[in-house]
Design a protein around this motif. Structure first.
Motif, mmCIF file in Angstrom:
data_model
loop_
_atom_site.group_PDB
_atom_site.id
_atom_site.type_symbol
_atom_site.label_atom_id
_atom_site.label_comp_id
_atom_site.label_asym_id
_atom_site.label_seq_id
_atom_site.Cartn_x
_atom_site.Cartn_y
_atom_site.Cartn_z
ATOM 1 N N ASN A 181 34.108 -13.927 25.677
ATOM 2 C CA ASN A 181 34.500 -15.399 24.447
ATOM 3 C C ASN A 181 33.478 -15.080 23.555
ATOM 4 N N ASP A 182 34.100 -15.193 22.123
ATOM 5 C CA ASP A 182 33.687 -14.389 20.756
ATOM 6 C C ASP A 182 32.100 -15.632 20.692
ATOM 7 N N GLU A 183 31.853 -16.321 21.806
ATOM 8 C CA GLU A 183 30.358 -16.891 20.387
ATOM 9 C C GLU A 183 29.144 -16.424 22.662
ATOM 10 N N SER A 184 29.792 -16.157 23.149
ATOM 11 C CA SER A 184 28.821 -15.911 24.603
ATOM 12 C C SER A 184 28.881 -14.505 24.733
ATOM 13 N N GLY A 185 30.028 -13.666 24.115
ATOM 14 C CA GLY A 185 30.150 -12.256 24.589
ATOM 15 C C GLY A 185 30.986 -12.471 25.825
ATOM 16 N N LEU A 186 30.305 -10.312 26.493
ATOM 17 C CA LEU A 186 31.439 -10.845 27.705
ATOM 18 C C LEU A 186 30.572 -11.611 29.195
ATOM 19 N N ALA A 187 31.100 -11.709 29.833
ATOM 20 C CA ALA A 187 31.279 -12.907 31.406
ATOM 21 C C ALA A 187 30.718 -11.200 32.262
ATOM 22 N N LEU A 188 29.006 -11.240 32.161
ATOM 23 C CA LEU A 188 29.091 -10.520 33.484
ATOM 24 C C LEU A 188 29.033 -10.527 34.397
ATOM 25 N N GLU A 189 28.785 -11.883 35.142
ATOM 26 C CA GLU A 189 28.836 -12.407 36.015
ATOM 27 C C GLU A 189 30.733 -12.368 36.555
ATOM 28 N N ARG A 190 31.461 -12.829 36.000
ATOM 29 C CA ARG A 190 33.205 -12.739 36.501
ATOM 30 C C ARG A 190 32.939 -11.143 36.106
ATOM 31 N N PHE A 191 32.849 -10.299 35.176
ATOM 32 C CA PHE A 191 32.991 -9.050 36.086
ATOM 33 C C PHE A 191 32.439 -8.348 36.490
ATOM 34 N N TYR A 192 31.563 -8.949 36.931
ATOM 35 C CA TYR A 192 30.525 -8.365 38.742
ATOM 36 C C TYR A 192 32.174 -8.756 39.627
ATOM 37 N N VAL A 193 32.223 -9.891 39.699
ATOM 38 C CA VAL A 193 33.414 -10.207 40.287
ATOM 39 C C VAL A 193 34.517 -8.541 40.788
ATOM 40 N N ALA A 194 35.150 -9.031 38.890
ATOM 41 C CA ALA A 194 36.115 -8.259 38.917
ATOM 42 C C ALA A 194 36.084 -6.789 38.801
ATOM 43 N N CYS A 195 34.954 -6.525 38.324
ATOM 44 C CA CYS A 195 34.924 -4.663 39.146
ATOM 45 C C CYS A 195 34.438 -4.452 40.287
ATOM 46 N N GLY A 196 34.141 -5.211 41.229
ATOM 47 C CA GLY A 196 34.028 -5.411 42.583
ATOM 48 C C GLY A 196 32.704 -5.491 43.396
ATOM 49 N N GLY A 197 31.598 -6.259 42.428
ATOM 50 C CA GLY A 197 30.242 -5.366 41.974
ATOM 51 C C GLY A 197 29.752 -4.458 41.629
ATOM 52 N N ASP A 199 25.120 -2.700 40.620
ATOM 53 C CA ASP A 199 23.548 -3.216 40.644
ATOM 54 C C ASP A 199 23.086 -3.900 39.525
ATOM 55 N N ASP A 200 21.399 -3.972 39.778
ATOM 56 C CA ASP A 200 21.075 -4.694 38.832
ATOM 57 C C ASP A 200 20.564 -3.775 37.291
ATOM 58 N N GLU A 201 21.136 -2.194 37.513
ATOM 59 C CA GLU A 201 20.412 -1.949 36.642
ATOM 60 C C GLU A 201 21.607 -1.416 35.848
ATOM 61 N N PHE A 202 22.578 -1.613 36.144
ATOM 62 C CA PHE A 202 24.196 -1.590 35.850
ATOM 63 C C PHE A 202 24.075 -2.588 34.837
ATOM 64 N N TYR A 203 23.114 -3.921 35.253
ATOM 65 C CA TYR A 203 22.955 -4.772 33.789
ATOM 66 C C TYR A 203 22.472 -4.744 32.700
ATOM 67 N N LEU A 204 20.988 -3.721 33.550
ATOM 68 C CA LEU A 204 20.467 -3.896 31.700
ATOM 69 C C LEU A 204 20.885 -2.549 31.403
ATOM 70 N N ASN A 205 21.655 -1.224 31.622
ATOM 71 C CA ASN A 205 22.982 -0.228 31.058
ATOM 72 C C ASN A 205 23.761 -2.100 29.628
ATOM 73 N N VAL A 206 24.166 -2.705 30.371
ATOM 74 C CA VAL A 206 25.275 -3.473 29.786
ATOM 75 C C VAL A 206 24.554 -4.003 28.708
ATOM 76 N N LYS A 207 23.805 -4.284 28.704
ATOM 77 C CA LYS A 207 22.709 -5.077 28.051
ATOM 78 C C LYS A 207 22.059 -4.574 26.576
ATOM 79 N N LEU A 208 21.520 -2.851 27.402
ATOM 80 C CA LEU A 208 21.007 -2.352 26.172
ATOM 81 C C LEU A 208 22.380 -1.707 24.849
ATOM 82 N N CYS A 209 23.694 -1.540 25.829
ATOM 83 C CA CYS A 209 24.709 -1.046 25.200
ATOM 84 C C CYS A 209 25.313 -2.294 24.349
ATOM 85 N N ILE A 210 25.033 -3.766 25.175
ATOM 86 C CA ILE A 210 26.051 -4.293 23.293
ATOM 87 C C ILE A 210 25.096 -4.647 23.090
ATOM 88 N N ALA A 211 23.718 -4.529 22.436
ATOM 89 C CA ALA A 211 22.803 -4.728 21.379
ATOM 90 C C ALA A 211 23.348 -3.614 20.209
#
Length: 285
Positions: A181-197, A199-211
């Motif tokens: 959604n436009d306010e909070s951005g990517l729903a990473l917990e749901r992407f975790y489900v959609a992508c099949g899971g 690791d934690d390093e992925f979260y860090l990389n995504v947050k850096l990419c978002i910034a």
């Protein structure tokens, strides 16, 4: 207008708002899937498989998706639960033949129960849409945006998700799937489900990419959603893959790998698009 009428109007508006925010989002609990499966009447030894088909975690050919762990709460002090669970799976599943899908599901769930963590029975969790449902959401989004069903299917078939002219189509799909959604951005917990899971390093990389994407400069809301999804998640996990007619049923709601002929009618508002196809290359009719 009397007080009762005003109250009914307010309740109607609130209900409409809640439904609007739900879009096409599906959430299920394990206790809820148990009740749902009992209505369908599977054999007693296949109820576990039925439950995990409904949460879209079990596939007969590949087993349990790692995102099934969202229904469990591990002990934070237990650093060996994952290793124990994998040893349990290797030991238990070796005793069941590939065609014993109900038994394999039961043994898999038992390993989660015994080794992974405390089961969460009554809290609803996100259920990723099937490939067929994803296609329907894209078709519906196209109807709202004035894009023909044929053009939408062409985009899906060719994987043209990075084209500027489909940015609003991509954003609409993400919003209606509960992934953005436009306010909070990517729903990473749901992407975790959609992508099949992942690791934690992925979260860090995504947050850096978002910034980095947000810092790159202002852009319209459709382009922002498109860039965040494709650059920050799509570069590591194929959230949007070229879709053929065969793919629509390759991971279907029954959890089996099948390739059937189908005749789908998408009815959205006043727009009705009928698609008839068989297995094969997925050419646009």
């Amino acid at each position: 207008m009397n007080k009762l009428s005003v109250a009914l109007v307010i309740l109607t508006l609130l209900a409409s708002t809640a439904n609007c925010h739900q879009h096409k989002i599906v959430q299920k609990s394990l206790s809820g899937t148990n009740v749902e499966c009992l209505r369908y009447g599977p054999p007693w030894d296949c109820v576990a498989r039925c439950q995990t088909l409904l949460t879209r975690d079990w596939v007969d050919s590949t087993g349990m998706r790692s995102a099934y762990d969202r229904f469990y709460q591990p002990d934070p002090n237990d650093q060996c639960n994952l290793n124990r669970m994998w040893r349990c799976l290797n030991s238990s599943l070796s005793a069941a033949s590939p065609d014993q899908v109900c038994l394999r599901t039961e043994k898999t769930i038992q390993c989660y129960l015994d080794q992974y963590g405390e089961v969460i029975q009554n809290q609803s969790r996100y259920v990723a849409p099937s490939r067929l449902q994803e296609t329907q959401i894209f078709i519906e989004c196209g109807a709202m945006l004035g894009i023909s069903p044929q053009r939408v299917l062409e985009v899906l078939n060719k994987g043209e998700f990075e084209l500027p002219e489909v940015s609003c189509l991509v954003r609409c799909f993400l919003v209606r799937s509960g992934l953005y959604n436009d306010e909070s951005g990517l729903a990473l917990e749901r992407f975790y489900v959609a992508c099949g899971g992942y690791d934690d390093e992925f979260y860090l990389n995504v947050k850096l990419c978002i910034a980095n994407v947000r810092a790159a400069g202002a852009c319209d809301k459709c382009t922002m959603a498109q860039r965040l999804a494709l650059k920050c998640i799509g570069n590591q996990y194929p959230i949007f893959e070229p879709t053929t007619y065969t793919d629509m049923y390759s991971t279907n709601t029954a959890g089996r790998d099948v390739n059937n002929n189908y005749n789908i009618i998408f009815d959205f508002g006043d727009t009705v698009g009928q698609l008839t196809a068989g297995t094969g290359t997925g050419n646009i009719p």
